[in-house]
Design an enzyme around this catalytic site. Sequence first.
Site, short mmCIF file in Angstrom:
data_model
loop_
_atom_site.label_atom_id
_atom_site.label_comp_id
_atom_site.label_asym_id
_atom_site.label_seq_id
_atom_site.Cartn_x
_atom_site.Cartn_y
_atom_site.Cartn_z
N LYS A 36 -64.32 -42.84 33.51
CA LYS A 36 -64.06 -41.40 33.67
C LYS A 36 -62.56 -41.14 33.81
CE LYS A 36 -66.67 -41.18 37.39
NZ LYS A 36 -67.12 -42.59 37.47
N ARG A 111 -71.12 -34.66 42.24
CA ARG A 111 -71.82 -35.93 42.39
C ARG A 111 -73.14 -35.78 43.13
NH1 ARG A 111 -67.19 -39.53 42.13
NH2 ARG A 111 -67.73 -41.66 42.58
N ARG A 151 -60.36 -54.18 37.81
CA ARG A 151 -59.46 -53.00 37.76
C ARG A 151 -58.24 -53.19 38.65
NH1 ARG A 151 -62.01 -47.33 38.63
NH2 ARG A 151 -62.83 -48.38 40.48
N ARG A 184 -58.10 -51.31 44.38
CA ARG A 184 -58.76 -50.38 45.29
C ARG A 184 -59.60 -51.13 46.32
NH1 ARG A 184 -61.45 -45.68 41.67
NH2 ARG A 184 -63.14 -46.06 43.16
N ARG A 195 -72.13 -48.20 45.65
CA ARG A 195 -71.71 -47.03 44.83
C ARG A 195 -72.73 -46.77 43.72
NH1 ARG A 195 -65.96 -49.22 43.61
NH2 ARG A 195 -65.76 -47.50 42.14
P1 AP5 Z 1 -61.95 -46.17 35.23
O1 AP5 Z 1 -61.46 -45.24 34.19
O2 AP5 Z 1 -61.12 -46.39 36.44
O3 AP5 Z 1 -63.47 -45.82 35.61
P2 AP5 Z 1 -64.08 -44.64 36.49
O4 AP5 Z 1 -65.31 -44.15 35.83
O5 AP5 Z 1 -63.02 -43.65 36.82
O6 AP5 Z 1 -64.51 -45.49 37.75
P3 AP5 Z 1 -64.35 -45.19 39.30
O7 AP5 Z 1 -64.62 -46.49 40.01
O8 AP5 Z 1 -63.07 -44.50 39.61
O9 AP5 Z 1 -65.53 -44.25 39.57
P4 AP5 Z 1 -66.18 -43.93 40.91
O10 AP5 Z 1 -66.98 -42.78 40.54
O11 AP5 Z 1 -66.91 -45.05 41.56
O12 AP5 Z 1 -64.94 -43.75 41.92
P5 AP5 Z 1 -64.17 -42.47 42.46
O13 AP5 Z 1 -62.75 -42.80 42.59
O14 AP5 Z 1 -64.56 -41.26 41.70
O15 AP5 Z 1 -62.20 -47.60 34.51
C1 AP5 Z 1 -62.71 -48.71 35.24
C2 AP5 Z 1 -62.11 -50.00 34.70
O16 AP5 Z 1 -62.58 -50.20 33.37
C3 AP5 Z 1 -60.58 -50.00 34.59
O17 AP5 Z 1 -60.12 -51.29 34.90
C4 AP5 Z 1 -60.28 -49.66 33.12
O18 AP5 Z 1 -59.08 -50.21 32.66
C5 AP5 Z 1 -61.48 -50.29 32.44
N1 AP5 Z 1 -61.91 -49.55 31.26
C6 AP5 Z 1 -62.12 -48.21 31.15
N2 AP5 Z 1 -62.57 -47.89 29.92
C7 AP5 Z 1 -62.66 -49.08 29.23
C8 AP5 Z 1 -63.06 -49.42 27.91
N3 AP5 Z 1 -63.49 -48.50 27.03
N4 AP5 Z 1 -63.02 -50.74 27.56
C9 AP5 Z 1 -62.60 -51.68 28.44
N5 AP5 Z 1 -62.21 -51.42 29.70
C10 AP5 Z 1 -62.23 -50.14 30.08
O19 AP5 Z 1 -64.81 -42.32 43.92
C11 AP5 Z 1 -64.52 -43.28 44.94
C12 AP5 Z 1 -65.23 -42.88 46.22
O20 AP5 Z 1 -64.75 -41.60 46.68
C13 AP5 Z 1 -66.75 -42.68 46.12
O21 AP5 Z 1 -67.44 -43.91 46.24
C14 AP5 Z 1 -67.02 -41.73 47.28
O22 AP5 Z 1 -67.01 -42.40 48.51
C15 AP5 Z 1 -65.81 -40.82 47.22
N6 AP5 Z 1 -66.01 -39.66 46.35
C16 AP5 Z 1 -65.35 -39.38 45.19
N7 AP5 Z 1 -65.80 -38.23 44.65
C17 AP5 Z 1 -66.76 -37.77 45.49
C18 AP5 Z 1 -67.61 -36.64 45.45
N8 AP5 Z 1 -67.58 -35.76 44.44
N9 AP5 Z 1 -68.50 -36.48 46.47
C19 AP5 Z 1 -68.55 -37.36 47.48
N10 AP5 Z 1 -67.78 -38.46 47.58
C20 AP5 Z 1 -66.89 -38.66 46.58
MG MG Z 2 -62.06 -43.06 38.59
#
Ligand code: AP5
Ligand code: MG
Length: 243
Positions: A36, A111, A151, A184, A195
């Site tokens: 994402k 979410r 990552r 992270r 997660r």
């Molecule tokens: P990346 O682009 O970083 O993936 P992502 O989908 O953004 O993954 P996240 O781990 O950030 O998602 P998440 O939803 O768990 O975490 P968030 O920060 O939102 O890519 C991942 C890896 O893959 C990278 O190394 C990249 O280089 C690689 N990659 C990408 N595309 C690729 C491809 N095509 N080919 C090869 N490699 C590739 O949330 C974290 C925490 O915050 C949650 O657990 C929760 O506690 C809290 N939180 C956040 N939002 C909310 C909400 N709305 N409500 C409640 N709690 C929340």
């Molecule tokens: Mg992310």
Amino acid sequence: MSSSVSSGVAKSSGRDAGTKSAPGPILLLGAPGVGKGTQAKELVKIWHIPQISTGDLLRSNVAHSTKLGQVAKEIMDRGDLVPDSLVNEMVAARLLEPDTARGFILDGFPRTLGQAGWLDGRLAAQADALPVVAVRIQVDYNQLLRRITGRRNCPVCQAIYNIYLNPPKKDGICDVEGAALIQRADDTEEVFKERIHSYSTLTAPVVDHYRALGRFAEVDGDRPIAAVAAGVISAVEGLRNWA
Ligand code: AP5
Ligand code: MG
């Protein structure tokens, strides 16, 4: 690789902000690690609208030890979701910023069905808002685990790398900023499983909600970054009837 691939997408598409009307609100949905954040950064370059990542905003609050950050830290470290009221309030404040006027890319929000209901109401109350378009990116479990554990992020420009799949030119160093990359706190296999559990139980119904509303598309995320970006861009264009 991330930055060179990114530029390639933007150039080869031939699209820019001047050729299309306002992109409006775009939701990027999908499990942890589907890409994402990576894809949101591609869309920012093309449409010049902001990425709003609730994960990034929360991590910034944690880093600055704000009141919200102090509550959120422990919850995020466990892989659980931060309460809707806190996240909605944070997003509400961000949506008041003038850079959201032509649209924005929500990454990691909504979410829960509670967050989705709040967002739908917020946008419905805004007479000139375009309807939301939602794109879900899909990648299988084993690939997600590899993406999460590999990552690394730049603490300065937030560029996203992967030691297995998308490494920086120089080990552990950001290509753009030259800063030491960081991992992270929640990017461990154990927290990833939590997660994924939160995603399956609380976020999967959000996907169903937007699918049922229409203006929804799915994109295969298990391809090179540029190919996924092309898929996301054409999905948004199709949903906006630009194609
Ligand atoms: P990346 O682009 O970083 O993936 P992502 O989908 O953004 O993954 P996240 O781990 O950030 O998602 P998440 O939803 O768990 O975490 P968030 O920060 O939102 O890519 C991942 C890896 O893959 C990278 O190394 C990249 O280089 C690689 N990659 C990408 N595309 C690729 C491809 N095509 N080919 C090869 N490699 C590739 O949330 C974290 C925490 O915050 C949650 O657990 C929760 O506690 C809290 N939180 C956040 N939002 C909310 C909400 N709305 N409500 C409640 N709690 C929340
Ligand atoms: Mg992310």
